[in-house]
Design an enzyme around this catalytic site. Structure first.
Site, PDB file in Angstrom:
ATOM      1  N   CYS A  50       0.814  -1.206   0.000  1.00 37.12           N
ATOM      2  CA  CYS A  50       0.000   0.000   0.000  1.00 37.12           C
ATOM      3  C   CYS A  50       0.854   1.265   0.000  1.00 37.12           C
ATOM      4  O   CYS A  50       0.400   2.329  -0.424  1.00 37.12           O
ATOM      5  CB  CYS A  50      -0.946   0.004   1.200  1.00 37.12           C
ATOM      6  SG  CYS A  50      -0.122  -0.111   2.804  1.00 37.12           S
ATOM      7  N   ASN A  51       2.089   1.156   0.463  1.00 33.91           N
ATOM      8  CA  ASN A  51       2.934   2.342   0.571  1.00 33.91           C
ATOM      9  C   ASN A  51       4.088   2.400  -0.412  1.00 33.91           C
ATOM     10  O   ASN A  51       4.745   3.430  -0.523  1.00 33.91           O
ATOM     11  CB  ASN A  51       3.500   2.466   1.995  1.00 33.91           C
ATOM     12  CG  ASN A  51       2.461   2.928   2.980  1.00 33.91           C
ATOM     13  OD1 ASN A  51       1.559   3.685   2.634  1.00 33.91           O
ATOM     14  ND2 ASN A  51       2.547   2.454   4.208  1.00 33.91           N
ATOM     15  N   THR A 111       7.012  -3.664  11.382  1.00 37.59           N
ATOM     16  CA  THR A 111       7.617  -4.949  11.007  1.00 37.59           C
ATOM     17  C   THR A 111       6.933  -5.627   9.828  1.00 37.59           C
ATOM     18  O   THR A 111       7.466  -6.588   9.283  1.00 37.59           O
ATOM     19  CB  THR A 111       7.582  -5.914  12.208  1.00 37.59           C
ATOM     20  OG1 THR A 111       6.220  -6.086  12.633  1.00 37.59           O
ATOM     21  CG2 THR A 111       8.394  -5.366  13.362  1.00 37.59           C
ATOM     22  N   GLN A 112       5.763  -5.148   9.440  1.00 35.15           N
ATOM     23  CA  GLN A 112       5.032  -5.828   8.364  1.00 35.15           C
ATOM     24  C   GLN A 112       5.816  -5.810   7.055  1.00 35.15           C
ATOM     25  O   GLN A 112       5.769  -6.765   6.272  1.00 35.15           O
ATOM     26  CB  GLN A 112       3.671  -5.175   8.155  1.00 35.15           C
ATOM     27  CG  GLN A 112       2.788  -5.968   7.194  1.00 35.15           C
ATOM     28  CD  GLN A 112       1.436  -5.335   7.008  1.00 35.15           C
ATOM     29  OE1 GLN A 112       1.203  -4.207   7.420  1.00 35.15           O
ATOM     30  NE2 GLN A 112       0.519  -6.050   6.375  1.00 35.15           N
ATOM     31  N   GLN A 116       6.691  -8.608   3.904  1.00 39.86           N
ATOM     32  CA  GLN A 116       6.414  -8.334   2.492  1.00 39.86           C
ATOM     33  C   GLN A 116       7.682  -8.489   1.651  1.00 39.86           C
ATOM     34  O   GLN A 116       7.620  -8.978   0.513  1.00 39.86           O
ATOM     35  CB  GLN A 116       5.831  -6.930   2.358  1.00 39.86           C
ATOM     36  CG  GLN A 116       4.445  -6.815   2.985  1.00 39.86           C
ATOM     37  CD  GLN A 116       4.020  -5.385   3.257  1.00 39.86           C
ATOM     38  OE1 GLN A 116       4.842  -4.480   3.395  1.00 39.86           O
ATOM     39  NE2 GLN A 116       2.719  -5.166   3.341  1.00 39.86           N
ATOM     40  N   ALA A 186      -9.475 -10.872   3.771  1.00 41.37           N
ATOM     41  CA  ALA A 186      -9.018 -11.775   4.834  1.00 41.37           C
ATOM     42  C   ALA A 186      -7.505 -11.979   4.762  1.00 41.37           C
ATOM     43  O   ALA A 186      -6.993 -13.001   5.205  1.00 41.37           O
ATOM     44  CB  ALA A 186      -9.738 -13.119   4.731  1.00 41.37           C
ATOM     45  N   GLY A 187      -6.800 -10.991   4.228  1.00 45.65           N
ATOM     46  CA  GLY A 187      -5.352 -11.083   4.106  1.00 45.65           C
ATOM     47  C   GLY A 187      -4.636 -10.672   5.378  1.00 45.65           C
ATOM     48  O   GLY A 187      -5.250 -10.460   6.435  1.00 45.65           O
TER      49      GLY A 187
END
EC number: 1.2.1.70
Length: 417
Positions: A50-51, A111-112, A116, A186-187
């Site tokens: 998204c970023n 931390t996500q 990714q 639902a990710g």
């Protein structure tokens, strides 16, 4: 090896641009092989969140990457120049390490992004576009993230997008515990949001997903129900809070759908967090009275609160990253020597084998072993020294001086003086 990173992120482009330049997971599976098929590109990995959307490549020409990226998005290269950045060599390594450590994120220390990056590395490996350079880069990036996480407190006060969503919701409603919450998708991002919102014990919780089975898994964890995406139009009026993050290329919640829900709600407000890129909710919905629509960019003010408390840790994290960049550069330099070292070994091996074969023939013919060994030694010495001596004799001026210095260093002649 030519490490290049080309990309766009939340600092260089608004959401309206990022969503047009993002890749869907399905696209990545088909586009990676095409990218490494471009002239001068030997390795490639792509991260699209998204970023940020970034291309990590072993490639000679950044302009060729730009042309490919623009074409893949149906754009002209000149239309993207204003939003893109390009990092090469050590700068590319430093950028990658900062991304992995959460220092380049909207939420400092989150931390996500590491997960990714690991997904991007895995996808490149499975598609066959991951080689020695990018494998070395990513493995070191993962180690950097671990070191920063364990040796600094950069993430100790981290405010995630999910936590920011809860904060914003409580500006509209007295408490999330008095609300009905709908999660669309639902990710991983929705799972994280569900954890934060459901910790506030909402009155009702539901998960809307394309497949019911996947939605049921998440809903059961939090005592909610699962519905299909196609059910949203009929059920939207039941929910006070909607959090959406799907991989749909088109909006799944339209302005008209929200208008109908508002009439059924008798104008009670709806709070919507759209974390998807491209967006899940039509932007025009924000114009409706009693609709509070927030996108990932709208959350930036909230997630940046408390960053000042972590600035001291940034210095320590940057120092760790600098050390890792130096180590990576040293590794890269050593990799550049591999072809030359291999060729030298092959050259010496061929010469030795040729002279050994001659010696064996002389021994088989009955020649004196001592004479054969002496001849073998002289021939090997002559073979090994022929090329460097010829180069020294052929050189003149500064070239000869440089070769003499190199030769004395390579053969450690100063040790014999």
């Amino acid at each position: 090896m030519n490490l290049l990173v080309l990309g766009v992120n939340h600092e260089t482009a608004p959401l309206s641009v990022r969503e047009r330049l993002a890749f869907s997971p399905t696209e990545l599976q088909t586009l990676l092989p095409g990218l490494v098929a471009q002239p001068g590109v030997t390795e490639a990995a792509i991260i699209s969140t998204c970023n940020r959307t970034e291309l990590y490549c072993n490639a000679r020409d950044p302009h060729a990457l730009l042309e490919w990226y623009a074409a893949s998005r149906g754009r002209k290269a000149e239309d993207l120049n204003h939003y893109l950045y390009v990092h090469a060599g050590p700068d590319a390594a430093k950028h990658t390490f900062r991304v992995a450590a959460g220092l380049d994120s909207m939420v400092l220390g989150e931390t996500q992004i590491l997960g990714q990056l690991k997904d991007a590395e895995r996808q490149a490996r499975e598609s066959g576009s991951l080689g020695v350079l990018l494998n070395g880069l990513f493995q070191r990036a993962f180690q950097v993230a671990k070191d920063v996480r364990t040796q600094t407190r950069i993430g100790s006060a981290s405010v995630s997008m999910a936590a920011a969503g809860v904060k914003l919701a409580e500006r509209i409603f007295p408490s999330v515990s008095e609300c009905n919450v709908l999660f669309v998708g639902a990710g991983e991002m929705i799972e994280l949001c569900a954890t934060y919102f459901c910790a506030e014990k909402p009155k009702k919780m539901a998960v809307a997903n394309r497949t019911l089975a996947r939605g049921e898994l998440l809903a059961q964890q939090h005592g909610g129900e699962a519905i299909l995406l196609t059910d949203i139009a009929d059920r939207l009026h039941e929910f006070d809070i909607v959090v959406s993050s799907t991989a749909s290329p088109l909006p799944v919640i339209g302005k008209g759908m929200i208008e109908r829900a508002l009439k059924q709600r008798k104008r009670r407000p709806i709070f919507i967090v759209d974390l998807a890129v491209p967006r899940d909710v039509e932007p025009e919905a924000a114009e409706l009275a009693d609709v509070y629509l927030y996108t990932v960019d709208d959350l930036s003010e909230v997630v940046r609160q408390g960053v000042s408390a972590r600035q001291g840790e940034v210095v320590a994290a940057e120092a760790l990253i600098s050390d890792h960049v130096s180590e990576f550069n040293h590794w890269l330099a050593s990799r550049e020597l591999v072809p030359t070292i291999r060729d030298l070994r092959d050259h010496a091996d061929r010469a030795a084998r040729a002279e050994l074969a001659k010696a064996k023939k002389r021994l088989a013919a009955g020649d004196d072993p001592a004479e054969v060994l002496e001849k073998l030694t002289l021939q090997l010495s002559a073979k090994f020294l022929h090329a460097p001596l010829a180069s020294l004799n052929a050189a003149d001026g500064d070239d000869q001086t440089a070769l003499v210095t190199a030769a004395r260093r390579l053969f450690r002649l100063h040790d014999e003086e």
